[in-house]
Write a protein that holds these residues in place. Structure first.
Motif, PDB file in Angstrom:
ATOM      1  N   UNK A  79       0.800  -1.221   0.000  1.00  0.00           N
ATOM      2  CA  UNK A  79       0.000   0.000   0.000  1.00  0.00           C
ATOM      3  C   UNK A  79       0.831   1.267   0.000  1.00  0.00           C
ATOM      4  N   UNK A  80       2.076   1.170  -0.429  1.00  0.00           N
ATOM      5  CA  UNK A  80       2.978   2.329  -0.390  1.00  0.00           C
ATOM      6  C   UNK A  80       2.488   3.478  -1.276  1.00  0.00           C
ATOM      7  N   UNK A  81       2.167   3.166  -2.520  1.00  0.00           N
ATOM      8  CA  UNK A  81       1.744   4.216  -3.446  1.00  0.00           C
ATOM      9  C   UNK A  81       0.468   4.887  -2.970  1.00  0.00           C
TER      10      UNK A  81
ATOM     11  N   UNK B 240      -0.720  -5.735   7.006  1.00  0.00           N
ATOM     12  CA  UNK B 240      -1.360  -6.631   7.960  1.00  0.00           C
ATOM     13  C   UNK B 240      -2.386  -7.544   7.310  1.00  0.00           C
ATOM     14  N   UNK B 241      -2.415  -7.580   5.972  1.00  0.00           N
ATOM     15  CA  UNK B 241      -3.383  -8.448   5.309  1.00  0.00           C
ATOM     16  C   UNK B 241      -2.768  -9.775   4.886  1.00  0.00           C
ATOM     17  N   UNK B 242      -1.499 -10.005   5.234  1.00  0.00           N
ATOM     18  CA  UNK B 242      -0.867 -11.288   4.930  1.00  0.00           C
ATOM     19  C   UNK B 242      -1.392 -12.345   5.892  1.00  0.00           C
TER      20      UNK B 242
ATOM     21  N   UNK C  30       7.528   2.958  11.535  1.00  0.00           N
ATOM     22  CA  UNK C  30       6.915   1.775  10.942  1.00  0.00           C
ATOM     23  C   UNK C  30       5.437   2.036  10.720  1.00  0.00           C
ATOM     24  N   UNK C  31       4.983   1.771   9.506  1.00  0.00           N
ATOM     25  CA  UNK C  31       3.582   1.929   9.144  1.00  0.00           C
ATOM     26  C   UNK C  31       2.982   0.539   8.958  1.00  0.00           C
ATOM     27  N   UNK C  32       2.138   0.131   9.882  1.00  0.00           N
ATOM     28  CA  UNK C  32       1.427  -1.135   9.726  1.00  0.00           C
ATOM     29  C   UNK C  32       0.216  -0.840   8.840  1.00  0.00           C
ATOM     30  N   UNK C  33       0.344  -1.160   7.561  1.00  0.00           N
ATOM     31  CA  UNK C  33      -0.668  -0.807   6.574  1.00  0.00           C
ATOM     32  C   UNK C  33      -1.752  -1.882   6.465  1.00  0.00           C
TER      33      UNK C  33
ATOM     34  N   UNK D  48      -6.945   2.990   3.887  1.00  0.00           N
ATOM     35  CA  UNK D  48      -6.306   4.035   3.105  1.00  0.00           C
ATOM     36  C   UNK D  48      -6.784   4.059   1.653  1.00  0.00           C
ATOM     37  N   UNK D  49      -7.465   2.999   1.222  1.00  0.00           N
ATOM     38  CA  UNK D  49      -7.950   2.929  -0.149  1.00  0.00           C
ATOM     39  C   UNK D  49      -9.318   3.591  -0.314  1.00  0.00           C
TER      40      UNK D  49
END
Length: 261
Positions: A24-26, A123-125, A150-153, A216-217
């Motif tokens: 989710x970096x971009x 965190x979706x893994x 650290x960004x836990x996305x 974030x989406x």
């Protein structure tokens, strides 16, 4: 030194973003720069790279961390992406280490140094555990004075587990939907990821702090917590003022720091 003088001397705020593919970096960078557009890419000579050329390079597995990502909506931010590092290969890790060492050198001048590092861990893994690359980074990569956050996305992926747990305990669906986010945060704060991340015995270079980013989406996504956390983490007042004046998503923050500083 006021904001205009800082902007003239430093020019742009430079961020290294690290993380696995699909972390989710971009999306996060788009939220920070308040845009849906993709960034323009420039080489270290300041020349714009044709997207077709860039795509061909990616398909061959070639990526240059020195390339600069800039969004037209906010050219005051320059981003460097460590794409490829998540694979865990030693050569890619060595490139990232060398880049950080080079870009943290005070002799380089403040305008060309990396000012902060955002490390994204999704965190979706299924396993939701640290990869070899992530463990290696925090145990072996000395970032010097560069703050690491650290960004836990994709943190909302944890809500489903808590929702199911609450339903199993008799909560209504409506109540479970309301309570799941807070329960997820509380469970995560006491979970193994943070214990490992901040364990100084095995972790030589822990981050300054961490944040959890969810949804974030979505169109109404708010990256305010990231902006606030980054501003608080910066020790250097000049960099702090540069970051706050560059970001445009949190007007309240700009006004507050204008009074404090």
């Amino acid at each position: 030194m006021d904001a205009s003088e800082i902007r003239r001397d430093i020019n742009r705020f430079r961020i290294l973003i690290i993380g696995r593919a699909n972390a989710g970096k971009t999306t996060i960078l788009q939220r920070v720069c308040n845009t849906r557009e993709n960034p323009e890419i420039y080489n270290n000579a300041g020349e714009k790279i044709d997207p077709a050329v860039l795509m061909a390079s990616r398909e061959r597995g070639v990526h240059d961390i020195e390339n600069e990502m800039v969004f037209r909506s906010n050219p005051g931010f320059v981003f460097h992406d460590s794409r490829g590092f998540e694979a865990g290969g030693q050569s890619e890790f060595d490139k990232v280490k060398a880049f950080i060492t080079r870009r943290s050198n005070e002799r380089l001048g403040l305008r060309n140094r990396i000012h902060v590092i955002w490390y994204c861990i999704p965190m979706d893994e299924d396993a939701r555990s640290f990869t070899e690359a992530e463990v290696k980074f925090f145990t072996q990569c000395n970032t010097g004075n560069i703050a690491v956050i650290v960004l836990f996305t994709k943190f909302d992926a944890l809500y489903d587990d808590e929702f199911a747990e609450l339903i199993s305990k008799g909560a209504s669906r409506k109540d479970a939907e309301v309570l799941a986010p807070q329960h997820a945060k509380e469970a995560f704060e006491n979970g193994p990821q943070l214990k490992l991340l901040y364990n100084r015995k095995g972790n030589q270079h822990p981050p300054r702090c961490h944040i959890c980013l969810a949804d974030m989406d979505k169109d109404d996504a708010d990256c305010g917590i990231l902006i606030e956390c980054t501003a608080k983490t910066l020790d250097d007042d000049t960099l702090k003022q540069m970051f706050i004046s560059t970001q445009r998503t949190n007007v309240e923050l700009r006004m507050r720091y204008a009074v404090e500083m």
